[in-house]
Design a protein around this motif. Structure first.
Motif, PDB file in Angstrom:
ATOM      1  N   LEU A 285       0.833  -1.197   0.000  1.00 21.02           N
ATOM      2  CA  LEU A 285       0.000   0.000   0.000  1.00 21.02           C
ATOM      3  C   LEU A 285       0.872   1.253   0.000  1.00 21.02           C
ATOM      4  N   LYS A 286       1.851   1.284   0.853  1.00 21.50           N
ATOM      5  CA  LYS A 286       2.746   2.443   0.917  1.00 21.50           C
ATOM      6  C   LYS A 286       3.496   2.627  -0.395  1.00 21.50           C
ATOM      7  N   LEU A 287       3.894   1.528  -0.995  1.00 18.63           N
ATOM      8  CA  LEU A 287       4.618   1.601  -2.262  1.00 18.63           C
ATOM      9  C   LEU A 287       3.726   2.155  -3.374  1.00 18.63           C
ATOM     10  N   LEU A 288       2.507   1.651  -3.465  1.00 14.72           N
ATOM     11  CA  LEU A 288       1.601   2.079  -4.527  1.00 14.72           C
ATOM     12  C   LEU A 288       1.147   3.527  -4.360  1.00 14.72           C
ATOM     13  N   LEU A 289       1.088   4.004  -3.131  1.00 19.41           N
ATOM     14  CA  LEU A 289       0.687   5.390  -2.902  1.00 19.41           C
ATOM     15  C   LEU A 289       1.666   6.374  -3.546  1.00 19.41           C
ATOM     16  N   GLY A 290       2.894   5.932  -3.771  1.00 20.50           N
ATOM     17  CA  GLY A 290       3.881   6.804  -4.397  1.00 20.50           C
ATOM     18  C   GLY A 290       4.219   6.403  -5.819  1.00 20.50           C
ATOM     19  N   THR A 291       3.317   5.641  -6.449  1.00 18.20           N
ATOM     20  CA  THR A 291       3.591   5.088  -7.778  1.00 18.20           C
ATOM     21  C   THR A 291       2.604   5.620  -8.806  1.00 18.20           C
ATOM     22  N   ASN A 292       3.084   5.863 -10.031  1.00 21.79           N
ATOM     23  CA  ASN A 292       2.163   6.174 -11.132  1.00 21.79           C
ATOM     24  C   ASN A 292       2.118   4.985 -12.083  1.00 21.79           C
ATOM     25  N   PHE A 293       1.237   5.037 -13.049  1.00 27.97           N
ATOM     26  CA  PHE A 293       1.034   3.878 -13.919  1.00 27.97           C
ATOM     27  C   PHE A 293       2.276   3.516 -14.727  1.00 27.97           C
ATOM     28  N   ASP A 294       3.066   4.498 -15.117  1.00 26.43           N
ATOM     29  CA  ASP A 294       4.264   4.214 -15.902  1.00 26.43           C
ATOM     30  C   ASP A 294       5.337   3.491 -15.089  1.00 26.43           C
ATOM     31  N   GLU A 295       5.205   3.486 -13.777  1.00 26.31           N
ATOM     32  CA  GLU A 295       6.191   2.830 -12.906  1.00 26.31           C
ATOM     33  C   GLU A 295       5.744   1.448 -12.450  1.00 26.31           C
ATOM     34  N   LEU A 296       4.576   1.005 -12.884  1.00 26.33           N
ATOM     35  CA  LEU A 296       4.032  -0.268 -12.413  1.00 26.33           C
ATOM     36  C   LEU A 296       4.914  -1.463 -12.747  1.00 26.33           C
ATOM     37  N   ASN A 297       5.594  -1.417 -13.881  1.00 26.30           N
ATOM     38  CA  ASN A 297       6.426  -2.548 -14.294  1.00 26.30           C
ATOM     39  C   ASN A 297       7.523  -2.864 -13.293  1.00 26.30           C
ATOM     40  N   ALA A 298       7.907  -1.868 -12.515  1.00 23.32           N
ATOM     41  CA  ALA A 298       8.993  -2.073 -11.543  1.00 23.32           C
ATOM     42  C   ALA A 298       8.515  -2.828 -10.307  1.00 23.32           C
ATOM     43  N   ILE A 299       7.213  -2.981 -10.140  1.00 22.40           N
ATOM     44  CA  ILE A 299       6.678  -3.672  -8.967  1.00 22.40           C
ATOM     45  C   ILE A 299       6.415  -5.138  -9.326  1.00 22.40           C
ATOM     46  N   LYS A 300       7.165  -6.028  -8.714  1.00 15.67           N
ATOM     47  CA  LYS A 300       7.068  -7.456  -9.009  1.00 15.67           C
ATOM     48  C   LYS A 300       6.283  -8.159  -7.899  1.00 15.67           C
ATOM     49  N   LEU A 301       5.157  -8.747  -8.261  1.00 19.43           N
ATOM     50  CA  LEU A 301       4.316  -9.441  -7.290  1.00 19.43           C
ATOM     51  C   LEU A 301       3.981 -10.831  -7.791  1.00 19.43           C
ATOM     52  N   ASN A 302       3.921 -11.796  -6.873  1.00 17.21           N
ATOM     53  CA  ASN A 302       3.412 -13.104  -7.273  1.00 17.21           C
ATOM     54  C   ASN A 302       1.889 -13.092  -7.160  1.00 17.21           C
ATOM     55  N   GLN A 303       1.264 -14.146  -7.640  1.00 24.00           N
ATOM     56  CA  GLN A 303      -0.197 -14.176  -7.683  1.00 24.00           C
ATOM     57  C   GLN A 303      -0.811 -14.085  -6.289  1.00 24.00           C
ATOM     58  N   SER A 304      -0.171 -14.709  -5.320  1.00 21.71           N
ATOM     59  CA  SER A 304      -0.696 -14.697  -3.964  1.00 21.71           C
ATOM     60  C   SER A 304      -0.698 -13.292  -3.378  1.00 21.71           C
ATOM     61  N   ALA A 305       0.407 -12.582  -3.540  1.00 20.40           N
ATOM     62  CA  ALA A 305       0.510 -11.221  -3.010  1.00 20.40           C
ATOM     63  C   ALA A 305      -0.495 -10.295  -3.696  1.00 20.40           C
ATOM     64  N   ARG A 306      -0.637 -10.474  -5.006  1.00 18.31           N
ATOM     65  CA  ARG A 306      -1.588  -9.649  -5.771  1.00 18.31           C
ATOM     66  C   ARG A 306      -3.014  -9.914  -5.317  1.00 18.31           C
ATOM     67  N   SER A 307      -3.347 -11.181  -5.131  1.00 21.64           N
ATOM     68  CA  SER A 307      -4.691 -11.562  -4.714  1.00 21.64           C
ATOM     69  C   SER A 307      -5.001 -11.061  -3.304  1.00 21.64           C
ATOM     70  N   ASN A 308      -4.033 -11.181  -2.400  1.00 21.67           N
ATOM     71  CA  ASN A 308      -4.229 -10.722  -1.025  1.00 21.67           C
ATOM     72  C   ASN A 308      -4.460  -9.218  -0.957  1.00 21.67           C
ATOM     73  N   PHE A 309      -3.695  -8.494  -1.769  1.00 25.65           N
ATOM     74  CA  PHE A 309      -3.840  -7.035  -1.753  1.00 25.65           C
ATOM     75  C   PHE A 309      -5.170  -6.614  -2.359  1.00 25.65           C
ATOM     76  N   LEU A 310      -5.587  -7.309  -3.412  1.00 25.29           N
ATOM     77  CA  LEU A 310      -6.883  -6.994  -4.022  1.00 25.29           C
ATOM     78  C   LEU A 310      -8.018  -7.247  -3.033  1.00 25.29           C
TER      79      LEU A 310
END
Length: 222
Positions: A186-211
């Protein structure tokens, strides 16, 4: 009243045998629902069903009575010719998910230029980029700004985020306080724009948990 406005299709519902009810977020009048009579059976009609897929961007000439009833479209044309949003399997699945979120969260029946341009720009971005695995996470987070419950970042160094209050804090005060991986993301995404998304590496579990956490945030605060 005849209105000329750009609009983004939010949802489409079959009505009867041949009609559609199309809900759009318009640039000039906020959320509007339109009745398209006979569109499912007419092959020579003014409108094609393909024009009203979720998240399609249109220029409308519409008759608005502004009485809370269904409105009528006199003319419509595409203003954004998507390259992949409705043809790429991954993107089309995300389109359906995002349109459902918007259908349940946008209630405004008045003009909101900032929200309209946010939707317009982010959907255009998603259309032309291939790596969109984390797009929906950042989209949902940024959408909260326009819905009125964007996280208060004044105490962002806190060790917990309280979903119920929308604030960071140092102690856990209820069951809605998150920590750990979801907090850091959450803290990371609060300082991120769409063009920087590629730099954030998440596995499916982490992505699902955050969603799941984000959807919970929507439920308890909106």
């Amino acid at each position: 009243m005849i209105v000329n406005t750009n609009a983004i299709v939010i949802s489409v519902l079959k009505y009867g045998e041949a009609d559609l009810i199309v809900k759009c977020f318009t640039q000039k009048s906020g959320l509007k629902s339109y009745l398209l009579r006979g569109i499912l059976k007419s092959k020579k009609g003014r409108f094609k069903v393909s024009m009203f897929q979720p998240l399609t961007q249109l220029e409308l000439v519409a008759k608005h009575k502004d009485k809370g009833s269904l409105e009528y479209i006199q003319d419509a044309k595409l203003i954004a010719h998507y390259q992949s949003l409705h043809t790429n399997v991954v993107k089309s699945s995300m389109v359906l998910f995002l349109s459902e979120i918007l259908r349940n969260s946008i209630q405004e029946e008045e003009q909101n230029e900032e929200l309209y341009h946010f939707l317009e720009n982010t959907f255009n971005w998603m259309d032309v980029h291939d790596n969109i695995a984390n797009f929906h996470l950042l989209f949902l987070l940024k959408l909260t700004r326009f819905l009125g419950f964007y996280p208060d970042t004044s105490q962002a160094e806190g060790e917990y985020f309280n979903l119920l209050e929308g604030i960071f804090q140092d102690i856990k005060t209820n069951e809605y306080c998150i920590e750990g991986g979801n907090l850091q993301l959450l803290k990371l995404l609060l300082g991120t724009n769409f063009d920087e998304l590629n730099a954030i590496k998440l596995n499916q579990s982490a992505r699902s948990n955050f969603l799941t956490m984000l959807l919970g945030y929507y439920l308890v605060t909106y």
